[in-house]
Design an enzyme around this catalytic site. Structure first.
Site, PDB file in Angstrom:
ATOM      1  N   HIS A 647       0.837  -1.205   0.000  1.00 32.37           N
ATOM      2  CA  HIS A 647       0.000   0.000   0.000  1.00 32.37           C
ATOM      3  C   HIS A 647       0.862   1.241   0.000  1.00 32.37           C
ATOM      4  CE1 HIS A 647       0.549  -1.338   4.212  1.00 32.37           C
ATOM      5  NE2 HIS A 647       0.657  -0.051   4.479  1.00 32.37           N
TER       6      HIS A 647
HETATM    7  P1  AMP Z   1       1.913   0.460   7.448  1.00 33.31           P
HETATM    8  O1  AMP Z   1       2.742   0.602   8.660  1.00 33.31           O
HETATM    9  O2  AMP Z   1       2.505   1.093   6.228  1.00 33.31           O
HETATM   10  O3  AMP Z   1       1.480  -0.964   7.219  1.00 33.31           O
HETATM   11  O4  AMP Z   1       0.590   1.285   7.718  1.00 33.31           O
HETATM   12  C1  AMP Z   1      -0.646   0.662   7.835  1.00 33.31           C
HETATM   13  C2  AMP Z   1      -1.667   1.746   7.880  1.00 33.31           C
HETATM   14  O5  AMP Z   1      -2.929   1.119   7.855  1.00 33.31           O
HETATM   15  C3  AMP Z   1      -1.602   2.590   9.132  1.00 33.31           C
HETATM   16  O6  AMP Z   1      -1.516   3.944   8.761  1.00 33.31           O
HETATM   17  C4  AMP Z   1      -2.910   2.264   9.834  1.00 33.31           C
HETATM   18  O7  AMP Z   1      -3.430   3.416  10.456  1.00 33.31           O
HETATM   19  C5  AMP Z   1      -3.799   1.793   8.727  1.00 33.31           C
HETATM   20  N1  AMP Z   1      -4.820   0.822   9.070  1.00 33.31           N
HETATM   21  C6  AMP Z   1      -4.792  -0.153   9.984  1.00 33.31           C
HETATM   22  N2  AMP Z   1      -5.941  -0.880   9.956  1.00 33.31           N
HETATM   23  C7  AMP Z   1      -6.701  -0.347   8.981  1.00 33.31           C
HETATM   24  C8  AMP Z   1      -7.989  -0.624   8.445  1.00 33.31           C
HETATM   25  N3  AMP Z   1      -8.732  -1.592   8.940  1.00 33.31           N
HETATM   26  N4  AMP Z   1      -8.454   0.139   7.452  1.00 33.31           N
HETATM   27  C9  AMP Z   1      -7.711   1.151   6.950  1.00 33.31           C
HETATM   28  N5  AMP Z   1      -6.500   1.470   7.421  1.00 33.31           N
HETATM   29  C10 AMP Z   1      -5.993   0.734   8.403  1.00 33.31           C
END
Ligand code: AMP
Length: 746
Positions: A647
């Protein structure tokens, strides 16, 4: 030496407010430089830090050089920190002469446990004055034996004594918050009686610190945040300190890399801050009230889980705080679950460095703003939103009852302080000038006050239960998706239907099989579910993705089942709002291909996908810039993401968010750990793979402003700094399209 500051600027200063000379008083290792740097970095008032260790062209100099430098700073209209030990009266006398009608001289005394200062000094490296290692212990001890605490009679207009880290943080907040025209009330704040036993303990400690192996103490194991019974704790901590621990014992996150860093308050747990009920306006007897507070707290502490309670009053001199502290200490109530804190209940995070999600209001029966004290302060700080939200819940309160009110996210108190709920509580009234006076009937009064605290703490528990349920539900949904039917017009963003000719049921044609995936069994400790964790292998490393990290993966695979969450569904990409946005605008561009868990999985074949993710991110940026042209964005991936499935973060650079709570959050977006997508694309194009900077130390680096790079001791201080920081972004961000902003802004 002529100490007059004859700068002809008296008139200018008059309108700007008084300049200050603040003398830090404290042993080596007490955190003087950290304190000064934090204030200098966060304050709107111009400050100069004068440090004798570096005054001679970066080398140690003389007291006279410090005074000369202070005079120069004051002449320029700046305030000055005198960053030297200043432990005896004679050392301070020369600097006190800097005071005048336009210049106040203050002292901030960092009177932290001696063994803590010794331990920090022994352990530090690269100290400006080279006072570190084994020799530091003896020097610190010698200096402290001669310590003379400052007195107002020496000529100070204000002295603040800090006996523990929370008090240091509070003083830090006070000085950081001083605008150029602000002044502080004169007087002596936070002084405690001297603890004669300390020296004995130090000598025992020193034997160990100077011994053949570099044994250091468990640094600040009593870093209890203004913890209950801090004087009692001092003694018991000495006992603890005498048990040596290994020099490489893990340090607390915040203190790593900065030996004399002020230890942090643990700010990541649910916290209720509450004022003493009925003791101010309602004149309830303080002895009786403190008994009731401590007894009720004692009853609730075992039910709190990881949450905690904090009794708050405006000043360290508060009688109720000291009574409660003493009584709670007697009962040995866990000081990580309950402690007292001096600060304004509506500024605990920004000024005191203490994050609280829930605050209690000592309300009136009509649940209306006004009156004085806490009620007036909370309604004023929360704005009309709180009044409306309260009205929806209740119209009045009985003495002894409480009502929980969710604070709308539009409320300044929510945005600035991170407070999500206010619990109004009404206590008994013993004041004949106020309605429903109990006429000294303390039988009834005590009963009602007990009920009031019980209702308040029950209110907190009900919130904790709701939160726990929703986390469990969310995770259950990811573990056991309910299997909704396909829906091409899903999502709620403006762009969501623009390309709905895409076949949402398809995974990317390019997607490769997930031959690296192995289902493993993890039984969830709380739900007892047999959760599926996933192990994947990339670049030769095996990573286990726990069930909690699968949310994005499930959304990418079945976006139609998450239609309330997604903004846009395309054949190869899903766009959604980050569930815990770390800035005003924070969305995620999710790849839908299988087998693409993170950056480490990305190869040349994904180049087109990367470019598309970036391009779609830019479309959303454009949309956001139409709404607010001041925003500035960065697009990129985390080197080692916490969530499975590749992502791209699209995040505005205001970082204005209550979800941005800790060092890890900040550093994941503001160190090399964050890989800008323009760089990733270039690297994959050139080398067939992206550079991954997943060195964990990046996430525990000191907190630095992303614009001016100044360092800050904690997140609240950092936030209050960057809210006003106007320094242009650093050059490397301005290059190669790493920052995206409206075309006509510079
Ligand atoms: P990363 O450390 O790059 O994997 O960041 C993951 C991101 O996903 C973080 O900014 C979280 O706040 C976000 N996140 C966690 N759970 C969810 C979810 N269910 N839906 C959308 N975003 C999420």
């Amino acid at each position: 030496m002529d100490m007059e500051v004859d700068d002809g600027s008296e008139a200018r200063v008059e309108e700007k407010g008084k300049r200050l000379v603040v003398m830090l008083v404290g042993a080596p290792g007490s955190g003087k430089s950290t304190f000064c740097d934090a204030v200098v970095g966060a304050s709107r008032r111009p400050w100069v830090r004068i440090c004798q260790d570096t005054i001679g062209n970066g080398k140690a100099g003389t007291k006279a050089q410090c005074i000369k430098s202070a005079l120069g700073a004051l002449k320029d209209g700046k305030s000055a920190f005198i960053d030297r030990c200043n432990l005896d009266r004679e050392q301070r006398a020369e600097f006190l002469k800097l005071g005048s009608a336009q210049i106040d001289v203050h002292a901030v005394v960092l009177d932290l446990p001696t063994q803590l200062c010794i331990s920090r000094s022994v352990k530090r490296t690269g100290h400006e004055g080279n006072l570190q290692g084994g020799k530091a212990a003896a020097v610190v001890n010698r200096m402290l034996q001669k310590k003379e605490l400052p007195k107002l009679s020496e000529g100070f207009s204000r002295i603040t004594f800090c006996n523990n880290d929370a008090e240091v943080q509070a003083a830090l907040g006070t000085y950081s918050g001083l605008a150029p025209s602000d002044s502080l009330p004169p007087g002596c704040f936070g002084q405690r009686s001297q603890d004669a036993k300390v020296q004995v303990g130090i000598m025992k400690f020193l034997k160990k610190a100077e011994g053949p192996s570099p044994v250091v103490s468990k640094a600040n194991s009593d870093q209890s945040v203004a913890s209950i019974g801090s004087s009692e704790k001092k003694d018991s901590s000495l006992e603890r300190e005498e048990r040596p621990v290994l020099p490489n014992a893990p340090q607390k996150e915040e203190s790593k890399g900065k030996e004399n860093a002020v230890q942090p308050i643990d700010n990541d747990v649910p916290t209720l801050a509450f004022p003493s009920i009925s003791t101010a306006d309602f004149h309830f007897n303080l002895e009786k009230a403190s008994d009731i507070i401590v007894e009720t707290v004692e009853q609730f502490v075992p039910k709190l889980g990881n949450a905690r309670l904090v009794l708050v009053d405006l000043t360290h001199e508060s009688k109720i705080l000291s009574l409660v502290r003493a009584k709670a200490a007697k009962k040995s109530i866990d000081s990580s679950k309950f402690f007292t804190f001096a600060g304004n209940i509506v500024e605990l995070s920004t000024k005191g460095g203490l994050n609280c999600n829930v605050i209690a209001n000592a309300a009136n029966w009509r649940l209306k703003p006004g009156g004085g004290g806490v009620n007036a302060a909370i309604f004023k700080a929360a704005g009309a939103d709180l009044e409306m939200a309260t009205n929806e819940r209740a119209k009045s309160l009985f003495p002894g009852s409480a009502v929980v009110v969710p604070l709308p996210s539009t409320s300044p108190l929510y945005n600035r302080e991170g407070i999500t709920h206010v619990i109004h509580v009404l206590g008994p009234n013993m004041n004949p000038q106020r309605p429903n006076c109990l006429n000294n009937d303390y039988n009834k009064g005590c009963m009602v006050l007990r009920q009031a605290y019980t209702s308040l703490f029950e209110g907190l528990l009900s919130l904790l239960k709701i939160q726990e349920k929703s986390v469990t539900k969310r995770n259950e949904e990811f573990l056991h998706p309910s299997g909704l039917g396909l829906d091409k017009s899903v999502g709620n963003g403006d762009l969501k239907n623009k390309r709905d000719d895409a076949d949402v049921s398809l995974s990317s044609k390019k997607s490769r099989g997930s031959e690296d995936e192995v289902e493993i069994d993890i039984t969830h400790p709380r739900t007892g579910y047999s959760d599926s964790g996933i192990q994947t292998t990339n670049r030769g490393m095996t990573k286990t993705w726990g069930s909690w990290t699968q949310a994005l993966y499930h959304i990418a695979m079945h976006p139609e089942k998450h239609k309330d969450d997604v903004l846009e569904i395309l054949e190869d990409v899903v766009v959604l709002n980050d569930a815990y946005p770390k800035a005003q605008k924070h969305i995620l561009i999710l790849a839908r291909a299988r087998g693409l868990d993170c950056l480490a999985d990305v190869h040349e074949v994904h180049l087109e996908l990367l470019r598309r993710m970036h391009a779609i991110g830019l479309e959303w940026v454009e949309k956001f810039l139409h709404e607010d042209s001041e925003l500035v964005f960065r697009l990129g991936c985390h080197s080692a993401p916490s969530m499975r499935q590749l992502h791209l973060h699209v995040i505005s650079q205001d970082f204005n968010s209550v979800h941005l709570k800790n060092k890890k959050h900040w550093n994941s977006f503001n160190t090399a750990f964050f890989r800008d997508s323009v760089d990733v694309i270039e690297e994959v194009n050139k080398n067939g793979k992206a550079m991954i900077k997943d060195d964990k130390s990046l996430l525990s680096m000191e907190l630095r402003c992303h614009r001016c790079r100044s360092a800050h001791p904690n997140i609240p201080q950092l936030k209050s700094h960057f809210r006003n920081c106007q320094v242009p972004f650093p050059a490397f961000l301005l290059q190669s399209g790493r920052l995206v902003r409206a075309r006509d802004s510079n």
